[in-house]
Design a protein around this motif. Structure first.
Motif: not given
Length: 239
Positions: A144-149, A129-132, A78-81
């Motif tokens: 707001e995302v302050v950290s992404m792993a 690249g997908v998580a972004e 869903s979020f890739v859209y």
């Protein structure tokens, strides 16, 4: 008794839905039907997986359960859209089902809003690249995302095989002191039986994909059942 139908991609940890139903009690039905495509965490394949044609097939499969609402139980599909495309995706699903509809990505945004979470950390199983795309999606929803792993796991099947201990350690390791909560966004990851332990370790809310998906479906029909076994979101009812 509300009946919420879930369209789940392929097979991984779909038994989380009957598990949630047992915890929530006899007043909730959470049937699951499957659509099939790829379990690869790659953008072109995910766009195909979440296509209107595939989701319409899921809606047809769910019809026999006479759901009051339907949810596309797939975060990456869903979020890739992106925000507007994902909104169009669920609008078409609602039209196909003739019922209110949503998706796991909107479930995260709505659950964060319900709990007043504005700054979060993301512990994603997907390649970076997908998580972004998820980071962008949350931003569009005011979070707001302050950290992404990223765990850089290529397929849903691999995610589904993670041990409970691995899931706990992954989420705990990727908290951020400036985050109001940690988000774990993959419906292929088994989290419902460990979300309380993660929250205990972190001392803050944790939102996981199957958890928010169940909550979102119930929210669509105005139901807010509570349990002490599915994290802050269900202890408070998210309302």
């Amino acid at each position: 008794m509300p009946t919420i139908g879930f369209i789940y991609p392929d097979h991984a940890v779909e038994d989380e839905y009957p598990f949630a139903a047992r915890l929530l009690g006899a007043d909730v039905r959470l049937p699951v039907e499957h659509i099939y495509g790829t379990d690869l965490h790659a953008v072109p394949e995910l766009l195909d997986l979440g296509s209107p044609e595939r989701l319409a097939e899921g809606a047809r499969l769910l019809a026999k359960h006479e759901p009051d609402a339907v949810v596309w139980a797939c975060t990456s599909g869903s979020f890739v859209y992106r925000w507007d495309g994902a909104a169009d995706q669920v609008a078409k699903l609602a039209a196909a089902a003739g019922k209110p509809a949503s998706s796991t990505s909107f479930a995260f945004a709505n659950a964060a809003l319900a709990l007043g979470l504005r700054r979060v950390s993301v512990a994603a199983s997907y390649p970076a690249g997908v998580a972004e795309y998820f980071v962008e999606f949350l931003g569009a929803g005011g979070v707001e995302v302050v950290s992404m792993a990223s765990a850089d796991i290529d397929t849903a099947a691999e995610v589904g095989r993670l041990s409970p201990e691995a899931v706990i350690e992954f989420a705990v390791a990727h908290d951020h002191p400036g985050a109001d909560a940690v988000l774990v966004p993959d419906t292929a990851m088994r989290t419902l039986d460990v979300v309380d332990e993660i929250e205990k370790r972190l001392g803050k809310p944790v939102l996981t994909a199957n958890q928010v998906t169940v909550w979102e479906g119930l929210r669509l029909v105005g139901a807010h059942p509570r349990t002490d076994a599915l994290g802050t979101l269900f202890r408070t009812g998210g309302a």
